[in-house]
Design an enzyme around this catalytic site. Sequence first.
Site, PDB file in Angstrom:
ATOM      1  N   PRO A   1      44.310  69.352 -11.907  1.00 32.10           N
ATOM      2  CA  PRO A   1      44.493  69.029 -10.813  1.00 32.10           C
ATOM      3  C   PRO A   1      45.867  67.718 -11.092  1.00 32.10           C
ATOM      4  CG  PRO A   1      42.672  69.528 -10.436  1.00 32.10           C
ATOM      5  CD  PRO A   1      42.753  69.221 -11.038  1.00 32.10           C
ATOM      6  N   GLY A  11      43.793  62.345  -8.329  1.00 35.18           N
ATOM      7  CA  GLY A  11      42.633  61.225  -8.796  1.00 35.18           C
ATOM      8  C   GLY A  11      41.844  61.454  -9.933  1.00 35.18           C
ATOM      9  N   GLY A  47      42.586  61.949 -12.935  1.00 34.47           N
ATOM     10  CA  GLY A  47      43.033  61.733 -14.342  1.00 34.47           C
ATOM     11  C   GLY A  47      43.671  62.090 -15.175  1.00 34.47           C
ATOM     12  N   SER A  48      44.975  62.802 -14.674  1.00 40.66           N
ATOM     13  CA  SER A  48      46.189  64.168 -15.501  1.00 40.66           C
ATOM     14  C   SER A  48      46.341  63.436 -16.007  1.00 40.66           C
ATOM     15  CB  SER A  48      46.236  64.913 -14.214  1.00 40.66           C
ATOM     16  OG  SER A  48      47.214  64.209 -13.290  1.00 40.66           O
ATOM     17  N   ALA A  53      46.785  60.613 -17.236  1.00 36.37           N
ATOM     18  CA  ALA A  53      45.221  60.240 -18.665  1.00 36.37           C
ATOM     19  C   ALA A  53      45.327  60.746 -19.674  1.00 36.37           C
ATOM     20  CB  ALA A  53      44.412  58.948 -18.282  1.00 36.37           C
ATOM     21  N   ALA A  54      44.606  62.259 -19.016  1.00 39.67           N
ATOM     22  CA  ALA A  54      44.049  63.092 -20.339  1.00 39.67           C
ATOM     23  C   ALA A  54      45.009  64.020 -20.845  1.00 39.67           C
ATOM     24  CB  ALA A  54      43.511  64.290 -18.917  1.00 39.67           C
ATOM     25  N   ASP A  71      41.115  54.039 -16.013  1.00 38.58           N
ATOM     26  CA  ASP A  71      41.667  55.944 -16.136  1.00 38.58           C
ATOM     27  C   ASP A  71      41.400  56.422 -18.035  1.00 38.58           C
ATOM     28  OD1 ASP A  71      41.877  55.748 -13.675  1.00 38.58           O
ATOM     29  OD2 ASP A  71      43.511  56.867 -13.321  1.00 38.58           O
TER      30      ASP A  71
HETATM   31  C1  MEV Z   1      42.489  54.859 -10.642  1.00 39.95           C
HETATM   32  O1  MEV Z   1      42.219  55.883 -10.897  1.00 39.95           O
HETATM   33  C2  MEV Z   1      42.263  54.290  -8.736  1.00 39.95           C
HETATM   34  C3  MEV Z   1      43.534  52.390  -8.565  1.00 39.95           C
HETATM   35  O2  MEV Z   1      42.496  51.982  -9.064  1.00 39.95           O
HETATM   36  C4  MEV Z   1      44.836  52.278  -9.602  1.00 39.95           C
HETATM   37  C5  MEV Z   1      44.083  52.367 -10.935  1.00 39.95           C
HETATM   38  O3  MEV Z   1      43.150  51.253 -11.142  1.00 39.95           O
HETATM   39  O4  MEV Z   1      45.029  51.742 -12.090  1.00 39.95           O
HETATM   40  C6  MEV Z   1      43.647  52.570  -7.338  1.00 39.95           C
END
Ligand code: MEV
Length: 318
Positions: free
Chosen positions: A99, A103, A105-106, A108-109, A150
């Site tokens: 999704p 949060g 990791g869409s 980054a993945a 991430d």
């Molecule tokens: C990462 O998923 C969430 C945050 O800590 C941002 C980051 O680390 O780049 C809010």
Amino acid sequence: MTTAVGEAPGKILLVGEHAVVYGHPAIAIPLRGIRARAEVAFHRDSAIRMTAPDLGEFDVSMEQASPRLSPLLGLAESVRRYFGEESQGLRIHLESTIPIGRGMGSGAAAAIATVRGVCAALGRRLDAMQVAELAMESEKVFHGNPSGVDTAVVARNEPIYFVKRKPIRGIEVKRSEFRFVIADTGIESPTADVVEDVRIARDADRARYDSFFWELGSMASVAREMIRTGSPEELGLCMNHAHAVLQNIGVSCAELDHLVAAAVEHGALGAKLSGAGRGGAVIALVGAKADPEALDSALRLAGAQSVFTTVLNGAPAP
Ligand code: MEV
């Protein structure tokens, strides 16, 4: 025609979000049940074009792509340049079950699947750290000031203890298995916006915010020890406390608080928001005596759009 595939899992932060941007530790876990997949084929021209049905974009160049997709086209270009293959035309088909903006990791993945797909098509290999470093390029466009946690966890596909610009360490899970439930609010929350708001708030009250970050970072270190020694009850308390600190930082919202309360009420040992906050997901630790099905139903009743589980047991990535 050469067709190659690059894949990457989702991720979830157990503790340390936001603090990790300011140099404190965080613990992140891969979500192997959801993933991004890039299929890369050679083309006789020298262009790179991408199709991403999830974003409603088909056969677009970097100039035609949306702000969400163009960093990935830029990344493919960088990988091609890295190997001195600038004239090799590429067609990339990207799909993802992660999704977006929750949060998990869409971004980054998608970046790591793209890097891996292009490498595979070109018949080249990069190690996990090199892949993560390249993927950071598009994360910077997506997220403004990412910590790198991430891309690191997604590239390694194993639980990590992460401190910005320090060597990444794995997590030792000795005695028990930790089962987590993840509940998605369904609310999309761009990480870059929340990280920027937190930066502004910190600039206005540095001592207060730095003490929050220090507390969250210390909890990441304590949580690592609790995982190592097999102490789920203590880890649950640590998660509840981390959620309270994130509320003070101003990154929770009514929907997240509601899911956290429902999880704890229905047998979770602890629960907290995960990732940037203001939407996205909640992570809850399931106790040995809790009924995972009852917890799943309670979370859905409390507003979760989807619920799934992941296990932390130190087993090597498949
Ligand atoms: C990462 O998923 C969430 C945050 O800590 C941002 C980051 O680390 O780049 C809010």
